[in-house]
Design a protein around this motif. Structure first.
Motif, PDB file in Angstrom:
ATOM      1  N   UNK A  69      -9.052   7.559 -19.094  1.00  0.00           N
ATOM      2  CA  UNK A  69      -9.587   6.280 -19.169  1.00  0.00           C
ATOM      3  C   UNK A  69      -9.196   5.435 -20.355  1.00  0.00           C
ATOM      4  N   UNK A  84     -16.108  11.542 -22.115  1.00  0.00           N
ATOM      5  CA  UNK A  84     -16.718  12.709 -22.334  1.00  0.00           C
ATOM      6  C   UNK A  84     -16.459  13.714 -21.714  1.00  0.00           C
ATOM      7  N   UNK A 113     -24.446   4.058 -21.473  1.00  0.00           N
ATOM      8  CA  UNK A 113     -23.069   4.816 -21.502  1.00  0.00           C
ATOM      9  C   UNK A 113     -21.892   3.499 -21.342  1.00  0.00           C
ATOM     10  N   UNK A 114     -20.570   3.923 -21.739  1.00  0.00           N
ATOM     11  CA  UNK A 114     -19.632   2.968 -21.747  1.00  0.00           C
ATOM     12  C   UNK A 114     -18.186   3.763 -21.553  1.00  0.00           C
ATOM     13  N   UNK A 115     -17.280   2.877 -20.740  1.00  0.00           N
ATOM     14  CA  UNK A 115     -16.084   3.427 -20.744  1.00  0.00           C
ATOM     15  C   UNK A 115     -15.218   3.588 -21.823  1.00  0.00           C
ATOM     16  N   UNK A 116     -15.935   3.238 -22.907  1.00  0.00           N
ATOM     17  CA  UNK A 116     -14.888   3.339 -24.268  1.00  0.00           C
ATOM     18  C   UNK A 116     -15.336   4.693 -24.659  1.00  0.00           C
ATOM     19  N   UNK A 120     -12.014   8.575 -12.040  1.00  0.00           N
ATOM     20  CA  UNK A 120     -12.265   7.961 -13.416  1.00  0.00           C
ATOM     21  C   UNK A 120     -11.397   6.852 -13.551  1.00  0.00           C
ATOM     22  N   UNK A 126     -12.352   3.942 -11.794  1.00  0.00           N
ATOM     23  CA  UNK A 126     -13.813   3.208 -12.606  1.00  0.00           C
ATOM     24  C   UNK A 126     -13.381   2.475 -13.894  1.00  0.00           C
TER      25      UNK A 126
END
Lengths: 295, 292
Positions: free
Chosen positions: A153, A80, A74-77, A100, A103
């Motif tokens: 984000x 979801x 998983x990635x913040x890019x 979020x 994070x």
């Protein structure tokens, strides 16, 4: 193909070694700013594909490349939006979004994170409900918080798993409009699972049609030929709407199963533009004798 | 609101009526005339008791006392006296009920706190790691059903201090429910929330404190509430064994003094304190409970 933002190559997944793959030979690409919907019957592995893109699940084979980097974990890019909204009930609306935001930018001050979060809560039209707990919100409002959280984000790509599946038709329409507005404002790249044909036509630039699983694959890519300015209110007055709609429904009712039964290997994914069929290369449709029969 | 309030009133009324009945039965059962008649009905018992009383240098001039079980008036007198000066201290064998309860509460509090410090982190580990859960499960399953008092001789031998041994017994009895509930609560945190944390690349520490802890808090608090209940049950027995101070010792001491009024009074106080502790945890539980 190589300058596409997201490229998926030859993805497949089997849950047991002796079981047939749920889906196989899934390859597609998504350009920056594109809105893609994926439609298919239950069990064809849509959610698995989305989870692979999100990095929550590992494929049995194949690669996903986003922004010239392989997706592993998983990635913040990638933001979801979960089907069940997945808000944390012990946080307020603001708390959920701030969680979020912090994070993503751990060194931001609380005030800055809150200000940022408020902007996105406002964007989904929930100003005034910041201090409410998720349990005090309606289903549509919860889902909007989920969308605000995913957008907050500022991900390079948004993944949505049937975000409006649990909403009633009226609320669904309102939230769809909201989403459409935000996406066109932010040029967000979106990959969304849906069961709703009308929703796909309203939102998507491209619609991926999946044949039935097991051995599911992306059988067709339908280009949405309706003008970008389409709205929910006027869309159904355009004859083109019905050409696309009929094409999608026909696929789901008849062809999704026939393609699975035919079981042909090395199929090329057909790109279709319903209603503007003359633009389709002749050889492409030859790949699908059954499909040609049905349409 | 209205029907539930009405229900409350009616329930309260029935409670009061039952309490009244209880007092009445108590009063009738301990009234001197009544008890004499019952004893006569039993047969030779009465005369034997009389003879025994004479042997002990007591005459039947005070029938209420010799009949054994205290009457309501005596009970009321004891309660009034004890509650008027709950904190007096006339040496090791004569301390007020407040002081004794204080000793017990301090022991329970300390043992319980140590248990929480051990059980909650360990429960997190078990809940998050199926491997550790399986590895430690046999130990837990064997240690859990052991009566905490069975540890007492071992504790006394190794620790060589009765007061600390009492605390150890409280620790060992409160650790299991907290451990099991924390592990269960942590293991059953909803997948969705963990997935959210994953996609947000939340650091392990933030995930533990901001996602898993609040999600598992109601279950953890349930474990703590059960632990506190058990600890309060066990402390009385433990203090009867080790002696010295505490409400359990008080009960045993008053039994040795044959002062049944004090024993009954202590029993009442144990019940009330236990209820207050439970209410406290119920309040805490309500604070961390979330509605989905």
């Amino acid at each position: 193909m190589d300058k596409a933002f997201l490229t998926v190559e030859n993805l497949n997944k089997r849950y047991a070694d002796d079981a047939p793959p749920v889906f196989e030979q899934v390859s597609f690409s998504i350009d920056k700013g594109e809105f893609v919907c994926i439609i298919g019957h239950s069990g064809c592995g849509k959610t698995t594909i989305l989870n692979v893109l999100a990095g929550l699940e590992a494929p049995s084979g194949g690669v996903v490349i986003m922004d010239q980097r392989e997706v592993k974990g998983p990635s913040l890019d990638r933001g979801v939006v979960f089907q069940s909204h997945a808000l944390m009930p012990w946080f307020s609306v603001l708390g959920n979004v701030v969680f979020a935001v912090r994070s993503r930018w751990p060194d931001w001050s609380r005030a800055k994170a809150e200000e940022h979060a408020r902007r996105f809560i406002e964007m989904v039209g929930l100003q005034g409900a910041e201090q409410k707990k998720p349990s005090e919100l309606s289903g549509g409002m919860k889902q909007r918080v989920g969308i605000a959280r995913a957008f907050s984000i500022e991900p390079k790509m948004l993944l949505m798993d049937e975000p409006f599946g649990a909403l009633d038709a009226l609320t669904r329409g309102v939230v769809q409009d909201e989403l459409l507005k935000i996406c066109s404002a932010t040029h967000q790249t979106v990959f969304m699972i849906t069961h709703d044909v009308d929703e796909a036509i309203l939102l998507a630039d491209k619609i991926f049609l999946m044949s039935n699983g097991p051995h599911a694959r992306i059988a067709e890519v339908v280009l949405n030929t309706m003008p970008k300015t389409r709205t929910r209110e006027s869309m159904h007055h355009d004859p083109q709407f019905y050409r696309i709609r009929n094409h999608l429904v026909d696929f789901l009712v008849h062809r999704s199963r026939r393609i699975q039964e035919a079981g042909a290997v090395d199929l090329v994914t057909r790109v279709v533009t319903p209603g503007l069929e003359e633009s389709v290369p002749a050889q492409a449709s030859d790949n699908f004798p059954q499909a040609a029969l049905a349409s | 609101m209205k029907p539930s309030a009405q229900l409350g009133w009616r329930a309260g009324l029935i409670s009061l009526a039952l309490f009244g009945c209880l007092l009445l039965v108590w009063h009738l059962a301990t009234a001197p005339k009544e008890s004499a008649r019952i004893e006569a009905g039993v047969g030779g018992g009465a005369s034997a008791d009389d003879e025994y009383a004479k042997l002990m240098g007591k005459t039947s001039s005070s029938p209420a006392k010799t009949s054994g079980f205290p009457g309501l008036a005596q009970m009321g007198e004891t309660i009034r006296k004890e509650l008027a000066h709950p904190f007096y201290d006339n040496g090791p064998n004569d301390k007020g009920i407040g002081i004794q309860l204080g000793y017990s509460l301090a022991r329970v509090g300390l043992g319980f706190a140590i248990a929480a410090v051990v059980a909650i982190p360990l429960g997190f580990l078990l809940g998050m790691s199926p491997l550790m859960q399986r590895a430690l499960n046999p130990f837990i399953q064997i240690l859990k059903p052991i009566s905490p008092l069975a540890w007492m001789p071992l504790a006394l031998y190794t620790i060589k201090d009765s007061s600390i041994s009492g605390i150890f017994v409280i620790f060992i009895c409160s650790v299991w429910p907290m451990l099991m509930n924390t592990a269960f609560g942590v293991a059953s945190v909803r997948r969705d929330w963990l997935n959210v944390a994953k996609t947000l690349e939340v650091t392990p520490l933030r995930k533990a404190f901001l996602v898993i802890l609040p999600a598992a808090a109601p279950t953890i608090l349930t474990g703590m509430r059960i632990s506190m209940g058990i600890a309060w049950l066990v402390i009385v027995a433990a203090e009867m064994l080790v002696g010295g101070t505490g409400i359990g010792y008080f009960v045993w001491n008053e039994w040795n003094n044959l002062s049944l009024t004090s024993v009954i009074f202590a029993i009442l106080m144990i019940g009330v304190t236990g209820m207050v502790l439970d209410l406290l945890f119920a309040r805490l539980q309500k604070l961390v409970t979330y509605t989905e």
